[in-house]
Scaffold this active site. Structure first.
Site, PDB file in Angstrom:
ATOM      1  N   TRP A 342      -5.760   7.041  -5.106  1.00 42.75           N
ATOM      2  CA  TRP A 342      -7.108   7.081  -4.953  1.00 42.75           C
ATOM      3  C   TRP A 342      -7.371   7.803  -3.563  1.00 42.75           C
ATOM      4  CZ3 TRP A 342     -11.076   3.526  -2.453  1.00 42.75           C
ATOM      5  CH2 TRP A 342     -10.630   2.601  -1.513  1.00 42.75           C
ATOM      6  N   ASP A 343      -6.298   7.674  -2.634  1.00 43.43           N
ATOM      7  CA  ASP A 343      -6.167   8.213  -1.330  1.00 43.43           C
ATOM      8  C   ASP A 343      -6.613   9.459  -1.174  1.00 43.43           C
ATOM      9  OD1 ASP A 343      -4.590   6.010  -1.702  1.00 43.43           O
ATOM     10  OD2 ASP A 343      -3.451   6.311   0.013  1.00 43.43           O
ATOM     11  N   GLU A 484      -6.970  -5.155  -2.048  1.00 45.13           N
ATOM     12  CA  GLU A 484      -5.910  -5.687  -2.848  1.00 45.13           C
ATOM     13  C   GLU A 484      -5.258  -7.022  -2.730  1.00 45.13           C
ATOM     14  OE1 GLU A 484      -2.716  -2.527  -2.709  1.00 45.13           O
ATOM     15  OE2 GLU A 484      -3.850  -1.068  -4.161  1.00 45.13           O
ATOM     16  N   LYS A 596      -7.301  -7.127   2.814  1.00 46.22           N
ATOM     17  CA  LYS A 596      -6.490  -6.348   3.033  1.00 46.22           C
ATOM     18  C   LYS A 596      -7.167  -4.979   3.749  1.00 46.22           C
ATOM     19  CE  LYS A 596      -2.610  -3.514   1.278  1.00 46.22           C
ATOM     20  NZ  LYS A 596      -1.861  -3.075  -0.039  1.00 46.22           N
ATOM     21  N   GLN A 597      -8.286  -4.659   3.049  1.00 47.89           N
ATOM     22  CA  GLN A 597      -9.139  -3.191   3.547  1.00 47.89           C
ATOM     23  C   GLN A 597     -10.375  -3.381   3.212  1.00 47.89           C
ATOM     24  OE1 GLN A 597      -6.058  -2.225   0.454  1.00 47.89           O
ATOM     25  NE2 GLN A 597      -7.393  -0.157   0.527  1.00 47.89           N
TER      26      GLN A 597
HETATM   27  C1  BGC Z   1       0.255  -0.954  -3.027  1.00 43.38           C
HETATM   28  C2  BGC Z   1      -0.252  -0.869  -4.365  1.00 43.38           C
HETATM   29  C3  BGC Z   1       0.793   0.096  -5.321  1.00 43.38           C
HETATM   30  C4  BGC Z   1       2.163  -0.928  -5.364  1.00 43.38           C
HETATM   31  C5  BGC Z   1       3.223  -0.268  -5.703  1.00 43.38           C
HETATM   32  C6  BGC Z   1       1.699  -1.765  -3.143  1.00 43.38           C
HETATM   33  O1  BGC Z   1       1.915  -1.905  -1.802  1.00 43.38           O
HETATM   34  O2  BGC Z   1      -0.764  -1.897  -2.164  1.00 43.38           O
HETATM   35  O3  BGC Z   1      -1.380  -0.112  -4.314  1.00 43.38           O
HETATM   36  O4  BGC Z   1       0.413   0.419  -6.376  1.00 43.38           O
HETATM   37  O5  BGC Z   1       2.404  -0.937  -3.864  1.00 43.38           O
HETATM   38  O6  BGC Z   1       3.581   0.985  -5.414  1.00 43.38           O
HETATM   39  C1  BGC Z   2      -3.524   0.159  -0.300  1.00 45.50           C
HETATM   40  C2  BGC Z   2      -4.179   1.094  -1.352  1.00 45.50           C
HETATM   41  C3  BGC Z   2      -3.576   2.592  -1.320  1.00 45.50           C
HETATM   42  C4  BGC Z   2      -2.107   2.566  -1.311  1.00 45.50           C
HETATM   43  C5  BGC Z   2      -1.374   3.829  -0.952  1.00 45.50           C
HETATM   44  C6  BGC Z   2      -2.186   0.140  -0.519  1.00 45.50           C
HETATM   45  O1  BGC Z   2      -1.487  -0.269   0.773  1.00 45.50           O
HETATM   46  O2  BGC Z   2      -4.011  -0.938  -0.424  1.00 45.50           O
HETATM   47  O3  BGC Z   2      -5.527   1.232  -1.253  1.00 45.50           O
HETATM   48  O4  BGC Z   2      -4.166   3.474  -2.507  1.00 45.50           O
HETATM   49  O5  BGC Z   2      -1.553   1.719  -0.471  1.00 45.50           O
HETATM   50  O6  BGC Z   2      -1.880   4.445   0.199  1.00 45.50           O
END
Ligand code: BGC
Ligand code: BGC
Length: 962
Positions: A342-343, A484, A596-597
């Site tokens: 979603w970034d 998350e 976390k955010q």
């Molecule tokens: C991120 C998730 C991601 C997962 C696996 C985690 O560090 O927070 O958004 O889906 O890694 O790539």
């Molecule tokens: C974040 C997510 C993000 C992903 C990729 C994760 O750590 O929690 O929101 O999409 O990183 O940047």
């Protein structure tokens, strides 16, 4: 974890960043920082001659290949950089000999990476080397580097070996099968080529290279060992004499052309020289910066850091390939393996939408092309429609690893639930589509691509929503919100409100399509089996979806039960260099009120322009106070600081906003999270642009134009940028707002003669009374009655005729009866032109609105005019004792709005009203002929075509006159 002090030695100018010491422990971090690219491919800043533990990479959009556990990743492509300089048998390399001078510099304006080194070999030979490289912007398959070599204290033989390395690796994993390599010769030109293919996805890649030695005679030898074609030039070096080696490389894949290896050779043969290539490259960059640049005066570090983030955004995407999108680490590293989150839509897209709309369209079209994968994901999860995958690559199928990848033999695997539960993405994509459409007016794209995405994801939501029978509401249970740290929650406010918003837009776009493109509407209804039941269902879901909000505390609860979780004081865990989740563990973190955010705050940011959300400043302030201190700002997520910076700026916390902003802007330049070696934090780069524009610029997108309300950080003396809004470029040149105009937060409107023509009704009622009493009266005599209280009006009419108090009372009552009778016929038709539009615009800009009318009937007139929804407070003829020109009524109104007088503008048609406003210390806008007013700050004939932005400028110009 790295200690951060040692990474602060970058030197900034407004367009360049320089590293003046070589620190081997920062090797990989700086490889990321010095990434160059052209939107089609990216090359990390690794050294041409290599270095132990280096992680060179060239990543090309769309070149994915299979890999266990994480399914697919961007395959590191053959390295085009390799250039070895050998002096009488000794290789130039920085881990041997002595570095006498070192400087690496990235010129952001033209994406030129250079390095100057003075090096003494172990045998005592000193030479100067200057490397330069760029990835052509206009010719995306062309890569160029050159090296100037000057022996300082020796004569001798120098050999320069320039190769294409067909054995690149993704952290130990080799994706390529060697097919062939060879020499090429056409006319005088000689070169070499390489042909490889990914092992699983079978993407073929062809490269060709040639070199030129300028400034001396040399001999050229070409060798073609398997997977490693090498061109070697040998020449006699003379002390003090500089020669230059130029290396030209072309790279094609089977995604662009049928026979890439041939295309690479054909392209190489016809290439112009270095200077011509660079000039064309500069011209292309000039065009890009013309629209995308941001200029900041007063803070050089902020200027460079912002340009750095923009540069990284600009090299991450192009308009030429709509089957790819920007991954979480751009094309600059292996983190998140090139997967798309979603970034892109929420953080990165706005920059492109407003400054390079063609790139925005291309990125959104990627989601269209991956709808098939989103449909497979929905089907697999037993839902309908399209459910976009949390991590996506070529096909749109779910690429989030099911579990963590273990390197510690004693660790437990961790299930990654985002793939199953972090469902908000489908609404996030629609959010980006809607805003792209709003900003560009690109109806064609919405009709052909966007609408299908919006409808099919809306269909998914209906199948995903659950109806709670007892509570009679729709719910979304078992989800992960934006935050998350909480992995299994019910009714996450962010998700639920985004879904509601999505469905609102789905209904709007459905109607729009039906009206404007009925054939396409029919086609989509058939294709998606979209029925009127779906539509009704969308409507009920909009009405009945549950959003946890407590109107007493004005807090939005992040999800049901969040406030019952154990609270946390993050200060107790400082100092730390790890996330709170790493400190407390996943389970414990899940049980705490720690984020976390941003989640609720993210929602308030995204919904800032909608009126239905509880979104006033007060609510933002309350939720900020609650959630900001509970957010793991340092090591939680790099997505946080930019968003918090925007909200802090909106809340006038200028110093805090600045600090948060710099944290985001420097995340990679200063490696302040310690993981820059994995790649650029892409979302943060996009967040930085949003923070400048929406935070510090205070840009609001009103229907007719974007409007700025600057809140510049303390050190910034000027901020300039451009935005494209509905086909027109708007340039902003903002200065710190010492001007009190920027503090204006409220408007107080007189009613009669400003918003409605009841002045006419008053006049007619007085005229009737005067006629009955045989007192001479006419329109001219009515003029001084404007805005004047009932008693005072009567006194003006009767003049020196004498009446008892009882008679006066009776006459006032009679006039009022006539008036009240006449106003029963008022309808919105009696609104004066321009007023309603202006009210709407002010509301959209977050300005509070009061009515300040001497009329005792103001409230009922407002109702009849259907204005109640646009008015926050009413001060009328019953509110105060002393009438205008005493300031009391307006002061009362300002108080109702919760604002200081200097924060309010009074809009009045009567001279006494203007006097009252000025006496109260407010801004005064007179409506009527210029000679009516003596003291107004601004005089306008009426409210037709009056816009807040223009009025602000006018007030500003007259601000000193008060
Ligand atoms: C991120 C998730 C991601 C997962 C696996 C985690 O560090 O927070 O958004 O889906 O890694 O790539
Ligand atoms: C974040 C997510 C993000 C992903 C990729 C994760 O750590 O929690 O929101 O999409 O990183 O940047």
């Amino acid at each position: 974890m790295k200690i951060l002090e040692d990474s602060r030695d970058l030197i900034y100018t407004d367009w360049t960043l320089s590293e003046v010491n070589f620190a081997p422990e920062q090797l990989r971090t700086r490889e990321t920082v010095f990434t160059i690219g052209n939107g089609h491919l990216g090359t990390r800043g690794s050294f041409e001659e290599g270095y132990p533990k280096a992680m060179p990479a060239t990543l090309v959009h769309g070149v994915y290949d299979d890999v266990p556990v994480i399914y697919t990743e961007l395959a590191n492509c053959p390295d085009w950089l390799s250039l070895l300089v050998i002096i009488d048998g000794e290789n130039f390399r920085l881990d041997r000999g002595e570095i006498l001078h070192y400087e690496r510099q990235l010129d952001l304006r033209y994406g030129l990476l250079s390095r100057s080194v003075r090096w003494r070999s172990p045998n005592g030979k000193t030479l100067d080397l200057r490397f330069e490289r760029f990835a052509s912007l206009p010719d995306r398959q062309v890569l160029v580097l050159r090296c100037h070599i000057t022996p300082i204290d020796f004569n001798g033989e120098i050999e320069v070996q320039s190769s294409l390395n067909g054995y690149p690796e993704n952290q130990g994993f080799d994706h390529w099968e060697q097919i062939d390599q060879g020499k090429m010769k056409q006319g005088n030109e000689q070169g070499a080529w390489l042909q490889v293919r990914t092992r699983h996805s079978q993407i073929e890649l062809g490269m060709a290279a040639k070199i030129a030695v300028i400034g001396t005679n040399s001999s050229l030898h070409i060798a073609t060992p398997v997977g490693y074609p090498t061109l070697t030039a040998t020449y006699k070096a003379i002390a003090g004499q500089t020669i230059c080696i130029e290396k030209f490389v072309t790279l094609f894949t089977s995604q662009e052309t049928a026979v890439p290896v041939q295309a690479a050779q054909d392209k190489l043969v016809g290439l112009p020289d270095y200077e011509a290539l660079f000039t064309a490259h500069q011209q292309a960059w000039d065009k890009v910066w013309e629209h995308s640049d941001i200029e900041i005066e007063g803070n050089l570090k902020a200027q460079l850091a912002v340009r750095y983030n923009l540069f990284q955004l600009l090299i991450s995407a192009s308009e030429h390939n709509d089957r790819v999108s920007v991954s979480a680490k751009t094309l600059s590293g292996f983190g998140y393996r090139g997967h798309i989150f979603w970034d892109t839509e929420i953080f990165i897209l706005p920059f492109f939408t407003f400054t390079q709309p063609a790139i925005a369209r291309s990125l959104l079209t990627y989601r269209y092309h991956t709808l098939a994968g989103a449909r497979r994901k929905a089907l697999h999860s037993k839902y309908q429609g399209a459910m976009f995958s949390w991590e996506s690559a070529t096909t749109g199928d779910e690429m989030t690893p099911r579990t963590s990848i273990l390197t510690d033999p004693y660790a437990e695997t961790v299930r990654i639930w985002c793939r199953d539960r972090e469902i908000h993405l489908s609404a996030d994509i629609v959010y980006a589509i809607w805003h792209y459409w709003q900003a560009t007016g690109d109806d064609h794209w919405l009709c052909e691509y966007g609408a299908e995405i919006i409808f099919d994801t809306a269909i998914f939501w209906i199948s995903r929503l659950e109806w709670h029978v007892e509570k009679e509401r729709y719910e979304l249970c078992d989800v992960i919100g934006a935050d998350e740290y909480h992995e299994k929650v019910d009714n996450n406010a962010f998700t639920n409100r985004m879904v509601q918003w999505h469905l609102e837009k789905a209904v709007a776009v459905y109607d729009w399509l039906q009206q404007n493109f009925p054939d396409r509407s029919l086609e989509l209804r058939q294709k998606l089996q979209l029925t009127s039941e779906h539509l009704q269902h969308w409507q009920t879901a909009i009405a009945k979806i549950y959003i946890p909000y407590d109107d007493k505390t004005e807090l939005i609860e992040q999800f049901e039960g969040f406030f019952q979780l154990q609270d946390i004081d993050l200060k107790e865990y400082e100092p730390r260099l790890r996330s709170i989740q790493a400190v407390l563990g996943i389970e414990e973190t899940n049980q705490r009120q720690v984020l976390k955010q941003p989640d609720v705050l993210m929602l308030l940011y995204l919904m800032r322009d909608t009126r239905s959300e509880p979104n006033c400043r007060n609510i933002l302030q309350k939720n900020w106070d609650y959630y900001a201190p509970r957010t793991d700002i340092t090591y939680g997520s790099s997505l946080t600081p930019a968003i918090h910076a925007i909200l802090a700026a909106n809340l006038d916390k200028s110093a805090e906003a600045d600090e948060l902003f710099m944290r985001a802007a420097l995340v990679d330049l200063e490696d302040n999270r310690g993981n820059t070696e994995d790649g650029i934090h892409a979302a943060s780069t996009g967040g930085v642009w949003q923070a400048v524009v929406f935070g510090f610029g205070g840009i609001q997108l009103l229907d007719n134009a974007p409007v700025a309300t600057p809140h510049l950080p303390p050190t910034w003396t000027r901020l300039k940028f451009k935005l494209n809004w509905r086909g027109t470029w708007h340039s902003f040149d903002l200065k710190p707002s010492h001007s009190p105009v920027s503090d204006i937060k409220g408007f107080i409107f007189d009613l009669d003669g400003v918003l409605t023509d009841t002045a006419e009704f008053h006049y007619l009622a007085w005229q009737k009374l005067a006629d009955e009493e045989k007192i001479p009266f006419d329109r001219k005599a009515n003029e001084p009655l404007r805005g004047v209280s009932r008693r005072k009006s009567l006194m003006l009419i009767v003049g020196d005729r004498t009446y008892s108090e009882a008679q006066l009372q009776e006459m006032m009552e009679r006039k009022n009866r006539y008036y009240v009778d006449s106003i029963t016929t008022i309808t919105p038709k009696n609104l004066l032109a321009g007023g309603l539009d202006f009210l709407k615009e002010l509301r959209q800009a977050g300005i509070k609105i009061a009515i300040g009318s001497a009329s005792k009937n103001a409230r009922s007139v407002i109702e009849k005019l259907h204005l109640s929804d646009y008015v926050d407070s009413i001060a009328d003829g019953n509110s105060v004792q002393h009438p205008k020109p005493a300031p009391d009524l307006f002061l009362f109104a300002a108080n109702l709005l919760g604002l200081k007088p200097a924060q309010c503008v009074v809009v009045e048609d009567a001279a006494v009203g203007i006097e009252a406003a000025i006496a109260g210390g407010m801004w005064a806008v007179g409506i009527g002929p210029v000679d009516r007013f003596k003291t107004a700050n601004v005089i306008l004939p009426n409210l037709i075509d009056v816009h807040w932005r223009n009025l602000q400028t006018k007030l500003d110009q007259r601000a000193l006159k008060i």
